[in-house]
Design a protein around this motif. Structure first.
Motif, short mmCIF file in Angstrom:
data_model
loop_
_atom_site.label_atom_id
_atom_site.label_comp_id
_atom_site.label_asym_id
_atom_site.label_seq_id
_atom_site.Cartn_x
_atom_site.Cartn_y
_atom_site.Cartn_z
N VAL A 164 0.84 -1.21 0.00
CA VAL A 164 0.00 0.00 0.00
C VAL A 164 0.87 1.26 0.00
N GLY A 165 2.18 1.07 -0.01
CA GLY A 165 3.09 2.23 0.01
C GLY A 165 3.43 2.59 1.45
N CYS A 166 4.18 3.67 1.60
CA CYS A 166 4.57 4.08 2.95
C CYS A 166 3.52 5.05 3.49
N LEU A 167 2.90 4.69 4.58
CA LEU A 167 1.89 5.57 5.18
C LEU A 167 2.56 6.63 6.05
N GLU A 168 1.80 7.69 6.29
CA GLU A 168 2.33 8.77 7.14
C GLU A 168 2.53 8.27 8.56
N ARG A 169 3.58 8.74 9.19
CA ARG A 169 3.88 8.28 10.55
C ARG A 169 3.70 9.41 11.55
N GLY A 170 3.52 9.05 12.80
CA GLY A 170 3.42 10.10 13.80
C GLY A 170 3.78 9.57 15.18
N HIS A 171 3.81 10.49 16.14
CA HIS A 171 4.04 10.13 17.55
C HIS A 171 3.01 10.88 18.37
N VAL A 172 2.34 10.20 19.28
CA VAL A 172 1.31 10.88 20.08
C VAL A 172 1.60 10.74 21.58
N GLU A 173 1.21 11.78 22.31
CA GLU A 173 1.33 11.74 23.78
C GLU A 173 0.28 10.79 24.33
N VAL A 174 0.62 10.02 25.34
CA VAL A 174 -0.39 9.21 26.05
C VAL A 174 -0.29 9.62 27.52
N GLU A 175 -1.43 9.98 28.09
CA GLU A 175 -1.42 10.50 29.46
C GLU A 175 -0.74 9.53 30.42
N GLY A 176 0.19 10.04 31.19
CA GLY A 176 0.86 9.22 32.19
C GLY A 176 2.05 8.43 31.67
N TRP A 177 2.28 8.49 30.37
CA TRP A 177 3.43 7.75 29.81
C TRP A 177 4.67 8.62 29.77
N PRO A 178 5.85 8.01 30.02
CA PRO A 178 7.08 8.81 29.97
C PRO A 178 7.62 8.98 28.56
N MET A 179 6.91 8.44 27.58
CA MET A 179 7.37 8.55 26.19
C MET A 179 6.16 8.66 25.29
N LYS A 180 6.41 9.11 24.03
CA LYS A 180 5.31 9.16 23.07
C LYS A 180 5.13 7.80 22.44
N LYS A 181 3.92 7.58 21.90
CA LYS A 181 3.63 6.32 21.24
C LYS A 181 3.76 6.53 19.72
N ARG A 182 4.47 5.60 19.08
CA ARG A 182 4.61 5.69 17.62
C ARG A 182 3.32 5.19 16.96
N ILE A 183 2.87 5.88 15.93
CA ILE A 183 1.65 5.43 15.24
C ILE A 183 1.82 5.54 13.73
N ILE A 184 0.92 4.82 13.02
CA ILE A 184 0.73 5.02 11.58
C ILE A 184 -0.57 5.80 11.46
N ILE A 185 -0.54 6.93 10.75
CA ILE A 185 -1.76 7.72 10.59
C ILE A 185 -2.74 6.93 9.71
N GLY A 186 -3.97 6.76 10.18
CA GLY A 186 -5.00 6.04 9.40
C GLY A 186 -4.96 4.55 9.61
N PHE A 187 -4.28 4.09 10.66
CA PHE A 187 -4.13 2.65 10.88
C PHE A 187 -5.47 1.95 11.16
N GLU A 188 -6.47 2.73 11.64
CA GLU A 188 -7.78 2.12 11.99
C GLU A 188 -8.33 1.27 10.84
N GLU A 189 -8.06 1.69 9.62
CA GLU A 189 -8.58 0.97 8.45
C GLU A 189 -7.99 -0.45 8.36
N TYR A 190 -6.77 -0.60 8.88
CA TYR A 190 -6.07 -1.89 8.75
C TYR A 190 -6.26 -2.77 9.98
#
Ligand SMILES: O=C(O)CCC(=O)C(=O)O
Length: 279
Positions: A164-190
């Motif tokens: 499907v090609g390279c999807l956009e990537r991101g990092h999001v804050e999660v409350e209480g976590w000492p680090m950000k979480k890595r995500i693929i933007i639009g991953f819900e579809e998969y």
């Protein structure tokens, strides 16, 4: 010698991964675990080339007392791990997929420490970190040294997501976590297509570097180790020389013959010189 059946090659091409069961015996797995235990014993927090558990600085288990989560260029740290990278069962399988001439791309260990919430590692594709490459003949093998599944440090994947090609990537804050979480933007579809296989010690997962995957958490009291070997065809060129690992451009096979460490080193020097002088 051919390592994969045509069905396995087809499975890799269509699904983007193939699971090879019982490739390494109990005693081979024990040897690899001993090699890893020797390496991990002295990898105190802060060692270059290593990553550490971001949740806890408490001592880990006997196998991984400093809570290392990854270690790079392990082939250069221990002969047993160098031999594993060159094992004809791994190298031969990649020759079946990509042709007779392979180079190395990565030689690492991912260690899921005891009770590790690895959710922050997140869904990702490996290829965006490697691009630009001149073709698609680049893939990873994980050799599992423990029983590893959905909550015990295995690997989850989205079959058929490698084209499907390279999807956009991101990092999001999660409350209480000492680090950000890595995500693929639009991953819900998969998400509905995710699989989380159970792996046994000695099993190998081969996956395309474009497939969406994730390292799972380990809610057990034992560290779980996966050995990562990324190989690519010699004609898969790292166009911007992004790969700074020692294993980058290291010849592993030529004409399907597995090279010795000395042969690899010499050939790498020659090939790099030839490339540099060709401009
Ligand atoms: O260790 C795993 O289960 C997956 C490793 C991984 O995500 C990676 O090498 O990119």
């Amino acid at each position: 010698m051919q390592q994969l059946t045509q069905d396995q090659v087809d499975h890799f091409n269509v699904e983007g991964y193939v699971i090879l069961r019982d490739v390494f015996s109990r005693s081979e797995v024990e040897t690899l675990l001993e090699a890893m235990a020797d390496l991990l014993a002295d990898k105190k927090r802060g060692t270059p080339g290593a990553g550490y558990d971001r949740w806890s600085t408490e001592p880990g288990d006997a196998l991984n007392p400093h809570r290392v989560t990854y270690l790079n260029d392990i082939f250069a740290l221990d002969d047993r791990l160098d031999a594993h990278m060159r094992d004809p069962r791994l190298a031969g399988a990649f020759c079946d997929l990509f042709g007779p001439d392979l180079n190395g791309y990565q030689s690492a260990a991912v260690i899921k420490t005891v009770q590790l919430n690895f959710d922050y590692h997140g869904w990702h594709q490996d290829a965006p970190d490697y691009m630009p490459l001149s073709n698609y003949k680049n893939a990873c093998a994980i050799t599992y040294l423990g029983a590893m599944g959905p909550d015990t440090g295995g690997t989850s994947l989205v079959p058929r997501s490698h084209r499907v090609g390279c999807l956009e990537r991101g990092h999001v804050e999660v409350e209480g976590w000492p680090m950000k979480k890595r995500i693929i933007i639009g991953f819900e579809e998969y998400e509905p297509r995710v699989i989380s296989p159970q792996f046994n010690p000695g099993d190998v997962l081969v996956f395309d570097s474009w497939i969406m995957h994730r390292a799972n958490s380990n809610y057990t009291d034992e560290s779980k180790i996966g050995l990562i070997n990324v190989y690519m065809s010699r004609d898969c060129i790292d166009l911007e020389g992004k790969n700074k690992f020692q294993v980058a451009d290291l010849p592993i096979t030529r004409d399907r013959k597995v090279l010795s460490p000395g042969e690899s080193r010499l050939l790498k020097e020659r090939e790099v010189q030839a490339r540099d002088s060709a401009g």
